[in-house]
Design a protein around this motif. Sequence first.
Motif, PDB file in Angstrom:
ATOM      1  N   ILE A 190      29.094   6.088   6.310  1.00  0.00           N
ATOM      2  CA  ILE A 190      28.748   4.869   5.577  1.00  0.00           C
ATOM      3  C   ILE A 190      28.270   5.272   4.182  1.00  0.00           C
ATOM      4  O   ILE A 190      27.727   6.364   3.993  1.00  0.00           O
ATOM      5  CB  ILE A 190      27.674   4.065   6.349  1.00  0.00           C
ATOM      6  N   SER A 191      28.490   4.397   3.196  1.00  0.00           N
ATOM      7  CA  SER A 191      28.092   4.738   1.831  1.00  0.00           C
ATOM      8  C   SER A 191      26.764   4.080   1.473  1.00  0.00           C
ATOM      9  O   SER A 191      26.327   3.118   2.112  1.00  0.00           O
ATOM     10  CB  SER A 191      29.166   4.299   0.840  1.00  0.00           C
ATOM     11  N   ALA A 192      26.142   4.615   0.434  1.00  0.00           N
ATOM     12  CA  ALA A 192      24.855   4.085  -0.035  1.00  0.00           C
ATOM     13  C   ALA A 192      24.661   4.523  -1.473  1.00  0.00           C
ATOM     14  O   ALA A 192      25.165   5.575  -1.865  1.00  0.00           O
ATOM     15  CB  ALA A 192      23.722   4.627   0.831  1.00  0.00           C
ATOM     16  N   LYS A 193      23.942   3.697  -2.236  1.00  0.00           N
ATOM     17  CA  LYS A 193      23.658   4.090  -3.624  1.00  0.00           C
ATOM     18  C   LYS A 193      22.151   4.297  -3.767  1.00  0.00           C
ATOM     19  O   LYS A 193      21.349   3.481  -3.310  1.00  0.00           O
ATOM     20  CB  LYS A 193      24.147   3.021  -4.587  1.00  0.00           C
ATOM     21  N   PHE A 194      21.791   5.378  -4.457  1.00  0.00           N
ATOM     22  CA  PHE A 194      20.393   5.716  -4.697  1.00  0.00           C
ATOM     23  C   PHE A 194      20.167   5.548  -6.202  1.00  0.00           C
ATOM     24  O   PHE A 194      20.602   6.378  -7.009  1.00  0.00           O
ATOM     25  CB  PHE A 194      20.172   7.173  -4.258  1.00  0.00           C
ATOM     26  N   TRP A 195      19.515   4.431  -6.591  1.00  0.00           N
ATOM     27  CA  TRP A 195      19.406   4.054  -8.006  1.00  0.00           C
ATOM     28  C   TRP A 195      18.301   4.838  -8.723  1.00  0.00           C
ATOM     29  O   TRP A 195      17.352   5.295  -8.107  1.00  0.00           O
ATOM     30  CB  TRP A 195      19.133   2.554  -8.136  1.00  0.00           C
ATOM     31  N   ASP A 196      18.445   4.918 -10.047  1.00  0.00           N
ATOM     32  CA  ASP A 196      17.420   5.545 -10.898  1.00  0.00           C
ATOM     33  C   ASP A 196      16.979   6.890 -10.328  1.00  0.00           C
ATOM     34  O   ASP A 196      15.779   7.153 -10.124  1.00  0.00           O
ATOM     35  CB  ASP A 196      16.195   4.610 -11.023  1.00  0.00           C
ATOM     36  N   ALA A 197      17.960   7.754 -10.083  1.00  0.00           N
ATOM     37  CA  ALA A 197      17.686   9.026  -9.420  1.00  0.00           C
ATOM     38  C   ALA A 197      17.041  10.005 -10.404  1.00  0.00           C
ATOM     39  O   ALA A 197      17.567  10.239 -11.494  1.00  0.00           O
ATOM     40  CB  ALA A 197      18.982   9.616  -8.873  1.00  0.00           C
ATOM     41  N   SER A 198      15.926  10.590  -9.993  1.00  0.00           N
ATOM     42  CA  SER A 198      15.267  11.607 -10.822  1.00  0.00           C
ATOM     43  C   SER A 198      16.004  12.934 -10.669  1.00  0.00           C
ATOM     44  O   SER A 198      16.798  13.119  -9.746  1.00  0.00           O
ATOM     45  CB  SER A 198      13.825  11.772 -10.361  1.00  0.00           C
ATOM     46  N   LYS A 199      15.688  13.874 -11.572  1.00  0.00           N
ATOM     47  CA  LYS A 199      16.293  15.201 -11.474  1.00  0.00           C
ATOM     48  C   LYS A 199      15.965  15.841 -10.126  1.00  0.00           C
ATOM     49  O   LYS A 199      16.771  16.553  -9.533  1.00  0.00           O
ATOM     50  CB  LYS A 199      15.758  16.112 -12.590  1.00  0.00           C
ATOM     51  N   GLU A 200      14.735  15.590  -9.672  1.00  0.00           N
ATOM     52  CA  GLU A 200      14.306  16.190  -8.407  1.00  0.00           C
ATOM     53  C   GLU A 200      15.148  15.641  -7.251  1.00  0.00           C
ATOM     54  O   GLU A 200      15.605  16.381  -6.380  1.00  0.00           O
ATOM     55  CB  GLU A 200      12.820  15.895  -8.127  1.00  0.00           C
ATOM     56  N   ALA A 201      15.305  14.314  -7.245  1.00  0.00           N
ATOM     57  CA  ALA A 201      16.098  13.697  -6.177  1.00  0.00           C
ATOM     58  C   ALA A 201      17.507  14.279  -6.159  1.00  0.00           C
ATOM     59  O   ALA A 201      18.039  14.653  -5.100  1.00  0.00           O
ATOM     60  CB  ALA A 201      16.149  12.175  -6.376  1.00  0.00           C
ATOM     61  N   ILE A 202      18.075  14.396  -7.360  1.00  0.00           N
ATOM     62  CA  ILE A 202      19.439  14.934  -7.444  1.00  0.00           C
ATOM     63  C   ILE A 202      19.500  16.363  -6.904  1.00  0.00           C
ATOM     64  O   ILE A 202      20.457  16.754  -6.223  1.00  0.00           O
ATOM     65  CB  ILE A 202      19.937  14.861  -8.900  1.00  0.00           C
ATOM     66  N   ALA A 203      18.455  17.117  -7.176  1.00  0.00           N
ATOM     67  CA  ALA A 203      18.437  18.506  -6.717  1.00  0.00           C
ATOM     68  C   ALA A 203      18.166  18.611  -5.220  1.00  0.00           C
ATOM     69  O   ALA A 203      18.578  19.570  -4.548  1.00  0.00           O
ATOM     70  CB  ALA A 203      17.385  19.284  -7.495  1.00  0.00           C
ATOM     71  N   THR A 204      17.455  17.617  -4.677  1.00  0.00           N
ATOM     72  CA  THR A 204      17.047  17.673  -3.266  1.00  0.00           C
ATOM     73  C   THR A 204      18.129  17.186  -2.315  1.00  0.00           C
ATOM     74  O   THR A 204      18.430  17.817  -1.305  1.00  0.00           O
ATOM     75  CB  THR A 204      15.790  16.791  -3.049  1.00  0.00           C
ATOM     76  N   ILE A 206      22.782   8.256  -7.416  1.00  0.00           N
ATOM     77  CA  ILE A 206      23.562   9.096  -6.505  1.00  0.00           C
ATOM     78  C   ILE A 206      24.378   8.208  -5.578  1.00  0.00           C
ATOM     79  O   ILE A 206      23.839   7.275  -4.962  1.00  0.00           O
ATOM     80  CB  ILE A 206      22.663  10.001  -5.635  1.00  0.00           C
ATOM     81  N   ALA A 207      25.676   8.458  -5.538  1.00  0.00           N
ATOM     82  CA  ALA A 207      26.546   7.760  -4.580  1.00  0.00           C
ATOM     83  C   ALA A 207      26.692   8.644  -3.358  1.00  0.00           C
ATOM     84  O   ALA A 207      27.304   9.698  -3.420  1.00  0.00           O
ATOM     85  CB  ALA A 207      27.904   7.480  -5.221  1.00  0.00           C
ATOM     86  N   PHE A 208      26.037   8.204  -2.255  1.00  0.00           N
ATOM     87  CA  PHE A 208      26.024   8.998  -1.023  1.00  0.00           C
ATOM     88  C   PHE A 208      27.093   8.549  -0.035  1.00  0.00           C
ATOM     89  O   PHE A 208      27.466   7.363   0.002  1.00  0.00           O
ATOM     90  CB  PHE A 208      24.684   8.791  -0.278  1.00  0.00           C
ATOM     91  N   ASN A 209      27.577   9.474   0.765  1.00  0.00           N
ATOM     92  CA  ASN A 209      28.155   9.141   2.055  1.00  0.00           C
ATOM     93  C   ASN A 209      27.283   9.797   3.110  1.00  0.00           C
ATOM     94  O   ASN A 209      27.126  11.015   3.110  1.00  0.00           O
ATOM     95  CB  ASN A 209      29.604   9.642   2.175  1.00  0.00           C
ATOM     96  N   PHE A 210      26.689   8.970   3.976  1.00  0.00           N
ATOM     97  CA  PHE A 210      25.895   9.470   5.093  1.00  0.00           C
ATOM     98  C   PHE A 210      26.763   9.470   6.341  1.00  0.00           C
ATOM     99  O   PHE A 210      27.608   8.585   6.508  1.00  0.00           O
ATOM    100  CB  PHE A 210      24.686   8.555   5.353  1.00  0.00           C
ATOM    101  N   SER A 211      26.542  10.409   7.229  1.00  0.00           N
ATOM    102  CA  SER A 211      27.291  10.366   8.488  1.00  0.00           C
ATOM    103  C   SER A 211      26.388  10.660   9.660  1.00  0.00           C
ATOM    104  O   SER A 211      25.354  11.316   9.536  1.00  0.00           O
ATOM    105  CB  SER A 211      28.441  11.371   8.469  1.00  0.00           C
ATOM    106  N   ASP A 212      26.761  10.124  10.814  1.00  0.00           N
ATOM    107  CA  ASP A 212      26.296  10.651  12.091  1.00  0.00           C
ATOM    108  C   ASP A 212      27.477  10.555  13.047  1.00  0.00           C
ATOM    109  O   ASP A 212      28.611  10.316  12.579  1.00  0.00           O
ATOM    110  CB  ASP A 212      25.030   9.935  12.607  1.00  0.00           C
ATOM    111  N   GLN A 213      27.249  10.725  14.338  1.00  0.00           N
ATOM    112  CA  GLN A 213      28.416  10.772  15.223  1.00  0.00           C
ATOM    113  C   GLN A 213      29.134   9.440  15.358  1.00  0.00           C
ATOM    114  O   GLN A 213      30.236   9.380  15.901  1.00  0.00           O
ATOM    115  CB  GLN A 213      27.986  11.299  16.594  1.00  0.00           C
ATOM    116  N   SER A 214      28.509   8.366  14.855  1.00  0.00           N
ATOM    117  CA  SER A 214      29.173   7.057  14.974  1.00  0.00           C
ATOM    118  C   SER A 214      30.078   6.758  13.792  1.00  0.00           C
ATOM    119  O   SER A 214      30.833   5.797  13.806  1.00  0.00           O
ATOM    120  CB  SER A 214      28.126   5.940  15.126  1.00  0.00           C
TER     121      SER A 214
END
Lengths: 316, 316, 316, 316, 316, 316
Positions: free
Chosen positions: B47-61, B36-44
């Motif tokens: 930022i991007s992050a990669k979540f490797w070897d993502a399970s079906k559950e992770a993708i759904a969550t 999963i290629a994420f973009n996380f945000s907060d008020q500051s």
Amino acid sequence: MLNKRIFDYKNDENIELFVLIKSAETRIAKNGKQFIAFNFSDQSGVISAKFWDASKEAIATFTPGKVVYLKGKRELYQNNPQIKIFKLRLAKESEPQDPALFVQKAPEKRAEIEAELNRYLFEITNPTWNRIVRALLKEYQKEFFTFPAAKSNHHAYAGGLAFHTLSILRLAKALGTQYPQLDTSLLYAGAILHDLGKVLELSGPVATSYTLAGNLLGHIVLIDEEIVKTCERLGLATESEDALLLRHMIISHHGLLEYGSPVRPHLVEAEVLHQLDNLDASLQMLDKSLEHTAPGEFTERIFGMDGRNFYRPNEK
Amino acid sequence: MLNKRIFDYKNDENIELFVLIKSAETRIAKNGKQFIAFNFSDQSGVISAKFWDASKEAIATFTPGKVVYLKGKRELYQNNPQIKIFKLRLAKESEPQDPALFVQKAPEKRAEIEAELNRYLFEITNPTWNRIVRALLKEYQKEFFTFPAAKSNHHAYAGGLAFHTLSILRLAKALGTQYPQLDTSLLYAGAILHDLGKVLELSGPVATSYTLAGNLLGHIVLIDEEIVKTCERLGLATESEDALLLRHMIISHHGLLEYGSPVRPHLVEAEVLHQLDNLDASLQMLDKSLEHTAPGEFTERIFGMDGRNFYRPNEK
Amino acid sequence: MLNKRIFDYKNDENIELFVLIKSAETRIAKNGKQFIAFNFSDQSGVISAKFWDASKEAIATFTPGKVVYLKGKRELYQNNPQIKIFKLRLAKESEPQDPALFVQKAPEKRAEIEAELNRYLFEITNPTWNRIVRALLKEYQKEFFTFPAAKSNHHAYAGGLAFHTLSILRLAKALGTQYPQLDTSLLYAGAILHDLGKVLELSGPVATSYTLAGNLLGHIVLIDEEIVKTCERLGLATESEDALLLRHMIISHHGLLEYGSPVRPHLVEAEVLHQLDNLDASLQMLDKSLEHTAPGEFTERIFGMDGRNFYRPNEK
Amino acid sequence: MLNKRIFDYKNDENIELFVLIKSAETRIAKNGKQFIAFNFSDQSGVISAKFWDASKEAIATFTPGKVVYLKGKRELYQNNPQIKIFKLRLAKESEPQDPALFVQKAPEKRAEIEAELNRYLFEITNPTWNRIVRALLKEYQKEFFTFPAAKSNHHAYAGGLAFHTLSILRLAKALGTQYPQLDTSLLYAGAILHDLGKVLELSGPVATSYTLAGNLLGHIVLIDEEIVKTCERLGLATESEDALLLRHMIISHHGLLEYGSPVRPHLVEAEVLHQLDNLDASLQMLDKSLEHTAPGEFTERIFGMDGRNFYRPNEK
Amino acid sequence: MLNKRIFDYKNDENIELFVLIKSAETRIAKNGKQFIAFNFSDQSGVISAKFWDASKEAIATFTPGKVVYLKGKRELYQNNPQIKIFKLRLAKESEPQDPALFVQKAPEKRAEIEAELNRYLFEITNPTWNRIVRALLKEYQKEFFTFPAAKSNHHAYAGGLAFHTLSILRLAKALGTQYPQLDTSLLYAGAILHDLGKVLELSGPVATSYTLAGNLLGHIVLIDEEIVKTCERLGLATESEDALLLRHMIISHHGLLEYGSPVRPHLVEAEVLHQLDNLDASLQMLDKSLEHTAPGEFTERIFGMDGRNFYRPNEK
Amino acid sequence: MLNKRIFDYKNDENIELFVLIKSAETRIAKNGKQFIAFNFSDQSGVISAKFWDASKEAIATFTPGKVVYLKGKRELYQNNPQIKIFKLRLAKESEPQDPALFVQKAPEKRAEIEAELNRYLFEITNPTWNRIVRALLKEYQKEFFTFPAAKSNHHAYAGGLAFHTLSILRLAKALGTQYPQLDTSLLYAGAILHDLGKVLELSGPVATSYTLAGNLLGHIVLIDEEIVKTCERLGLATESEDALLLRHMIISHHGLLEYGSPVRPHLVEAEVLHQLDNLDASLQMLDKSLEHTAPGEFTERIFGMDGRNFYRPNEK
């Protein structure tokens, strides 16, 4: 009637007034005879005129810098106003003769411009920048307050350089309030020096041409040279970050390499200086053109605005 | 430790905080597994992050809009900061869960923005322009105050459209003082409407994409349509000079045909609106980048500034 | 001899014929005297001529719209044909005086053009497009069949707009047969409306100039406005896919942003309309130039074809 | 289930079918292991797939030209469809094995294309052009009917060159009817030869690459060479106007110098050939892309159309 | 006094000398009368002059190729020197009458140029290239040594083509010494043939214009045709690597597609030939301009150098 | 076997040799693990390699400047050669360890380069230019003889700057012989200084990066600064024609504003310096690429040559 100025007349109106010969170029007409292509000026602006079948005497008499009595008619030639000359003679002793009375001027007085500029000096709190700017303003004070900002295009009148500089400073101040992250010290220092190289690039306020140094090096390299020399004299290191930042402001202010900056802006203040320079020059060019255009009409095409013409709305 | 925000951390520092999943795209890695290629945000910021070897559950969550607890390390990848994820889970009931707490916001409060904008409405003294602007602001009020000003690049946050508009109005006011020949009524009316078509071009403040109308017509034609309809409803002639001037302000505000304006500016106020739009967008992009850059370093290359990188000087 | 038309004569041949004064501009010659720069026309085309040392009477007499008796010589000036005037007088009562006899016309008759165009209307099977097209054709019927397709360049004659439209429809029909995947309903509707905005952009079939709306908005935005208004009146949703597709056809038909389309074609039919518009305009410009060029010679350089000149082969 | 073809499946559907290996490139994955990047084809089109952790045997077995049994899933990767491979093995003896069954073909049969092309030959009434065209078609008959029209982009399938040529001839015929001033003999001769140089520039219909002559001279110079040689052999003067006109048609058909034509079109027929070439290529590229796109969606960005994506409207 | 040549005089000096009429174009002046626009030449260069109010007799008498006695004054018109004519008559029998005495010539003698060129032939050691070059030089020997290298711009004098070729050969020799990896055989062969197509593109050394073949095919395609024919006659395969390399040298020598090369250089020797061609042309253009410029002055703007003007330093 | 150098091996050959780590960048692979992207060098050139699944120890051990023993295989990756690593360890004490043995060098010895350069100094007969050049060469002698001429592209090796300078001087000498109008004093002085600013723009011969001054001012402004300072110290007027000419040579040597020269060449010697700089850089880039390419093959695409690839002919 002699109280009216060039642009107080309308097209197709007969005129009678004193004007200054701003430039006079002798050319050969298609019928083989000589004529003089004049630019006349007074405080309302500059207008062209052709003097046909010019004798040797006329050519010798009507030279740039002379004030003349002019009778003729204002006409439109290819969308630009010009004068058809009926009578032309030198101004007599009893008549106005001081060229200074017939020259366009900055819309504000020199003393006021100078005073306001000085107040900005106090706001350059970084000592390196402050010392460099003060030294150079002192060295080129006379030229700075009398040179035009360009050979033609915008602020092309005596004092135009200083007035253009002041306009940018005012815009910079407004921006500093709205965007507090900007370093106004740097912005003011860059604004004051950005076009100062023109006093070395151009020959002077009258009959302005390019100097050899202007042609071979250009005003950006010439002012950079002056900053380097000033640092040497004041014992400031040209390789300090402060010196690099100020020099970068100046050499990048044309914004694009194609416009003669050897590097593009890589400081937020340099980008801002470039955009404000553009904005003020655009407004001055448009103002000059719209002033000579009737409501409900378009101006002629303006070279410095990519050849666009601009509409002057009807007054409401 | 959980009080720190993303950009309060430095590179190579371990992090632990709550963030919002702004976007989450599932892709296939070069080893054939999903990540999963994420973009996380907060008020500051974002930022991007990669979540490797993502399970079906992770993708759904881990879907956009969820607030998550994140443990990891801030790193530098090809000159851009990213997060290496150690641990990721949904925020619990006892933990912060309101997405609104993790979204970048306009640097000023909506109520204040709205109040200040309203004051500008009073200064649009031309009745035609005033009525059109009021009618459209009323119709799209909600969208105007919640949409971003662009999909990415500048002011790409909820409320960015209104804040960008207000910034231009403030600049316009400063210019009106310095250049009294400008018609500030026209400038304010044009500024308020110039990007309003974005509420039809873009899908909304979250997970912003282009609508079909946005893709096929673009925001300039879409707002022109709205002005035309408003004139019809208010009984104003679209062919009156007033209506033509206002529509010209909007359709020419990209400045160049290449940037999607069907005509270039032919009014001094239209030229000014274009330049101020540029100036405010540049400053906002630079500000966002420099904020995430250490003193003495260059930002990453900024797409919207022709790929230039900018230097953040050392603090004095 | 008076039966010959302008372009029935060769260069360096003496001429004697009746022509219409299409335009007459008074200018100042390099010898300081006034002359009239004429464009004369008859059904064979348009040719320029200069009338030297023009008296006030001549200037007052020879105005656009008058039919005149002309004696002179056809010459070549900078590769373009022009007339050297020997004698010029107004046509007498017993002579031809109807300007309509001396105007270039569409190569086909208006009634036939109209009838053929109407047949295409029946083939627009989509009801939304059919209703919009019919409503607008009805509203601007008179202008559509009398306006030129452009101020100069291609189809610059009365009725040129309708004839250019019909030519594109015929090409579109041929394409529809060869590429059955094309939606000819959409293509026909787009073709009929694509240049209809010119009836608002241009002042009319004679002495054509740009209107203020034409200068400030351009014909693409003007016809889009008309479609929007028509939808409103007919109760059709401007945001329906049908309406978006038709509007996209029109606003993208210049093909490139640089040519004034606010978006580029993103429909296969829009791309086709753009290319057919180009093709027909090219062929019409080339046809007009080659007609006035002798076999074995090149035409003058054609502005609308990037300044290229074209060769007319020898007849076999 | 094995009757379905690649593009009969939807995204995220499991697939099971026979396909041809069109290309197979071994690369090193980011984890250091080898994988095969495949392009599979059948008559419905071409699709890519990655075969991870490929053993030496797999690499040796799955080579271009082999027909394989493929089980997997159609997915979307960066907006382009691709296959996730579950199982891959060579087709058995009892299964389809003829590569010719899995190749995209011209939408019409070769015999019909050839017959129709021959009818156009009869309409080239100029004997010089007729003899040159017949001689070259005879010499390169086999290649002409089996080569693609381009390495990729448009008509990139066996027989594409002849089909593209025929499409242009049909368009040319329609134009000849509408614009009788066109010399259709010249237009047909130019159309048939315009891309024939590709049989020397490209290596062949399968695994197409550029020849050394193609790289160093290009197909325009190569076909010009063939015309010159043909003239020599047939005793025709290359400097006759007829020969010059035909050669000009071919060398100018890319339209712009930037696209590799050493001269731009200076004949009306050359300009037309250039525009029809463009039109047919555009329509073929768009057709291929839209076919693989669902109604209501945009295609991927198409390289040959300046990177634009195109919308496929919903069916009514 | 009659011993002085045109450019031995200064501006504003009276002149009296014999010159050749290089070109004479009759035009209509703005006062409606005819005048002749002359270019006069002698061995020092070419200068323009206008002959006002030209009678039919004058027009019939003063035609290109005549030697005339000229009395007048050298003047400056828009920064370019021209002659004001006081008296003009044909040269009498007792006076110089041979046009060959008044033509600019290559700075070296033809016999020497020819001898030196022949020495380079011996250094083309590759037999294919040697045979092609010898065959073509033999076929076009006369033209090669008498044609100019261009219609205007650089080496625009009789013999200019051969001299320009020799200059490049000399540069190539110097480069071969400094960069031993270069194949000088190929470089010399390419240099000799690179502009030989001009003998087919241009009409001849006097009153030079473009031939039909020159206009429709251009000199690059024309010399490629000659190489192909020569290979056929000599029994050399045009598809051999040797033939491809030589042809590539010639067709790529303009360097950029925009300058009319159908392919860009893809051989190091082709890149070098392109750059040396540029270098020699630049130096020749600059030399010609600086020769007519006083020390301490700038030349006029030179079209072939992107409109730049060049400074001639003061002598030390 | 250990005597062979990198480019003595062919693709797909096993290798075993000592190399220098020129650069080593740690990145995150798509599988989430770290790898090192190496550039290895020896005297035959530079080659890349990836070290997968790198441990912390490996990252700490294999740093730039270390000599390592390398066992692996040369492969082709996207048309560029790279090394697949089988084994990697630091060189032992008994093995070669001096980095200087594994660095590409100028093809000639430093002492000889220096001696030859000094001979050119004697030929700068103008005392101003001679003094400036000597002073600056003295000040930056060490850097001048050890710096590369560019960060990558051409002459990107220790000593490259001096060797590139010498190559231009040799070309300049050959030109001076062929075109005696050139002022070789000026040309030599300009050539020696033209890239000397790189010793301030770049960080040094190893692991070369840009300095802050390099990023903000660029090497052209930096060397101009040095010339100005040298003039001040030597008591030479920067505004003398001699100083202006020399400075113009340097600041205009990139030829086009787009390439970072603030003015274009306006001296024949400046134009020549620009063209020779280009020529030598092109030849060096091509030489480096062709050396690593087999006969009968094309090089990879070369960035500095507009992305063209070049053909290496078969040996005869």
